[in-house]
Design a protein around this motif. Structure first.
Motif, PDB file in Angstrom:
ATOM      1  N   TYR A   1       0.816  -1.204   0.000  1.00  0.00           N
ATOM      2  CA  TYR A   1       0.000   0.000   0.000  1.00  0.00           C
ATOM      3  C   TYR A   1       0.861   1.270   0.000  1.00  0.00           C
ATOM      4  O   TYR A   1       0.442   2.303  -0.525  1.00  0.00           O
ATOM      5  N   HIS A   2       2.050   1.247   0.620  1.00  0.00           N
ATOM      6  CA  HIS A   2       2.808   2.473   0.869  1.00  0.00           C
ATOM      7  C   HIS A   2       4.268   2.438   0.440  1.00  0.00           C
ATOM      8  O   HIS A   2       4.933   3.471   0.493  1.00  0.00           O
ATOM      9  N   VAL A   3       4.777   1.288   0.031  1.00  0.00           N
ATOM     10  CA  VAL A   3       6.222   1.155  -0.138  1.00  0.00           C
ATOM     11  C   VAL A   3       6.766   2.102  -1.194  1.00  0.00           C
ATOM     12  O   VAL A   3       7.917   2.561  -1.106  1.00  0.00           O
ATOM     13  N   HIS A   4       5.958   2.448  -2.206  1.00  0.00           N
ATOM     14  CA  HIS A   4       6.434   3.360  -3.240  1.00  0.00           C
ATOM     15  C   HIS A   4       6.157   4.825  -2.902  1.00  0.00           C
ATOM     16  O   HIS A   4       6.625   5.722  -3.610  1.00  0.00           O
ATOM     17  N   ASP A   5       5.403   5.056  -1.834  1.00  0.00           N
ATOM     18  CA  ASP A   5       5.049   6.430  -1.479  1.00  0.00           C
ATOM     19  C   ASP A   5       6.231   7.206  -0.919  1.00  0.00           C
ATOM     20  O   ASP A   5       6.330   8.428  -1.116  1.00  0.00           O
ATOM     21  N   VAL A   6       7.114   6.540  -0.197  1.00  0.00           N
ATOM     22  CA  VAL A   6       8.253   7.242   0.403  1.00  0.00           C
ATOM     23  C   VAL A   6       9.165   7.830  -0.678  1.00  0.00           C
ATOM     24  O   VAL A   6       9.430   9.045  -0.679  1.00  0.00           O
ATOM     25  N   PRO A   7       9.671   7.025  -1.621  1.00  0.00           N
ATOM     26  CA  PRO A   7      10.541   7.626  -2.647  1.00  0.00           C
ATOM     27  C   PRO A   7       9.816   8.645  -3.517  1.00  0.00           C
ATOM     28  O   PRO A   7      10.422   9.637  -3.945  1.00  0.00           O
ATOM     29  N   ALA A   8       8.522   8.431  -3.776  1.00  0.00           N
ATOM     30  CA  ALA A   8       7.779   9.397  -4.590  1.00  0.00           C
ATOM     31  C   ALA A   8       7.676  10.745  -3.884  1.00  0.00           C
ATOM     32  O   ALA A   8       7.853  11.806  -4.497  1.00  0.00           O
ATOM     33  N   ALA A   9       7.386  10.721  -2.582  1.00  0.00           N
ATOM     34  CA  ALA A   9       7.294  11.973  -1.827  1.00  0.00           C
ATOM     35  C   ALA A   9       8.660  12.647  -1.706  1.00  0.00           C
ATOM     36  O   ALA A   9       8.767  13.881  -1.782  1.00  0.00           O
TER      37      ALA A   9
END
Length: 402
Positions: free
Chosen positions: A386-394
């Motif tokens: 659900y969130h693993v790609h959100d950190v690098p994107a942010a």
């Protein structure tokens, strides 16, 4: 885009039964489960509660073929596929994601509603994932919503029930245009452990709201924040996260430890100095919603209600106007920010709201990266997609705006 769903079933005692044949549902978003429950009822005459995500054929939502663990109230009549599923307890598993968890939550909710004089006539599971579980309970007095939160969001009912005479909590009528009234949902009950019952909020979520409506949201929210300025100490003492002043610098670094932050390394190196400059802009700390986009506002044509305060904290008010304007064109965003700045200059003479916004523009996505990192640290690995790609994107957004 849609989803293909496979449900791996447990019986009423939590023992594995097997998997139902795959079927399609229209919503692509993995946490939405109301159509899954309805499809199983229609296809198989079976009542189920979806517990949690098991795995998917793609690394992140939306869409694809997704497997969930669910608990059945009765024995299925349809033949089930034999599958192997790991039922080992996990220390980070949410209460509602365990066998029997939804039943316990519904029992609590129906008991509280009975105490309040409501008779429950139907229960419908709406959503389940690591950030919340939501059910709609129809009663003889109208719908009520049960929301259950993880430990890092337990302060939401505190925000919603903060004393009305402070103009912060639910049910506060703000002066001015009725179309600008912004209240939180009314909390009917909470258990102090993440469960709360919310009164129904009429209307629709305002995804896609235009500049004019966003301006009305910002104007109403300003009145809430202005009143909250005087009670930030009480909010923090009541459990609302404290990100005042230069405090976010340490909070952000601590949560991003262990992540690749090279994209935003320069911003992180100068973060303490930048936040001290923000303090010098003279705006007071206040209650911040934390995710003030139009989808977290419901409206019925006469009133708008800000919902989902789970990301709220005490900190700088500019974080909310930055979130509210991040997906509109540059000219509209500038006009909305100009109006926001005029309000704060009027209420806090000598302050420099525009400079605060400019300084915090890259910090807002950096803070969001830290929030996603906090989610990942607090949830079991099967929920990480659900969130693993959100950190690098942010982090990339933060670097692009610094």
């Amino acid at each position: 885009m849609s989803r293909t769903v496979t449900l791996v079933l447990l019986d009423s005692a939590g023992r594995p039964l097997g998997a139902l044949p795959p079927f399609g549902v229209p919503e692509p978003w993995w946490q939405e489960v109301h159509s899954i429950v309805a499809a199983v009822r229609q296809r198989h005459g079976l009542e189920v509660a979806v517990l949690r995500l098991l795995d998917a054929d793609r690394p992140a939502p939306p869409g694809g073929h997704v497997r969930y663990l669910a608990q059945a109230a009765d024995t299925p009549a349809v033949p089930l596929e034999s599958v192997t599923v790991d039922l080992t307890p996990h220390p980070l598993r949410q209460q509602w994601a365990e066998a029997g968890g939804p039943a316990r939550s519904i029992a609590w909710a129906t008991g509280e509603l009975s105490r309040l004089g409501h008779r429950v006539t139907a229960v419908a599971q709406q959503r389940t994932w690591n950030l919340s579980a939501i059910w709609r309970l129809d009663t003889d007095q109208g719908p009520v919503w049960l929301k259950q939160l993880p430990p890092f969001a337990h302060h939401e009912p505190t925000v919603l029930t903060f004393p009305d005479d402070q103009g912060v909590g639910a049910g506060v009528d703000l002066p001015g245009d009725p179309n600008s009234l912004i209240n939180g949902p009314v909390v009917l009950a909470s258990d102090g452990e993440g469960r709360m019952l919310l009164a129904d909020v009429p209307g629709e979520d305002r995804y896609g709201a235009g500049e004019g409506e966003r301006g009305a949201i910002a104007a109403g929210h300003h009145l809430v924040q202005l009143r909250a300025c005087g009670v930030v100490g009480e909010l923090v003492a009541a459990g609302v996260p404290d990100l005042r002043g230069a405090g976010p610098a340490g909070w952000i670094r601590e949560r991003l430890a262990g992540h690749d932050v090279s994209a935003a390394a320069g911003l992180l190196d100068g973060l303490d100095h930048r936040l001290r400059q923000v303090v010098d802009c003279g705006l007071p700390d206040t209650l911040v919603h934390g995710d003030l986009h139009p989808g977290n506002v419901r409206g019925d044509g006469g009133r708008r209600t800000v919902i989902d305060w789970a990301d709220s904290f005490v900190g700088h008010p500019a974080f909310d106007i930055l979130r509210l304007t991040e997906d509109v064109d540059a000219d509209a965003a500038a006009r909305l920010i100009d109006a926001w700045a005029r309000r704060w200059r009027t209420d806090v003479p000598g302050s420099d709201p525009h400079r605060a916004v400019d300084l915090l523009r890259p910090v807002a996505p950096l803070r969001q990266a830290a929030v996603y990192a906090m989610f990942l640290a607090a949830i079991e690995p099967s929920e990480h997609p659900y969130h693993v790609h959100d950190v690098p994107a942010a982090l990339a957004r933060a670097a692009a705006t610094s």
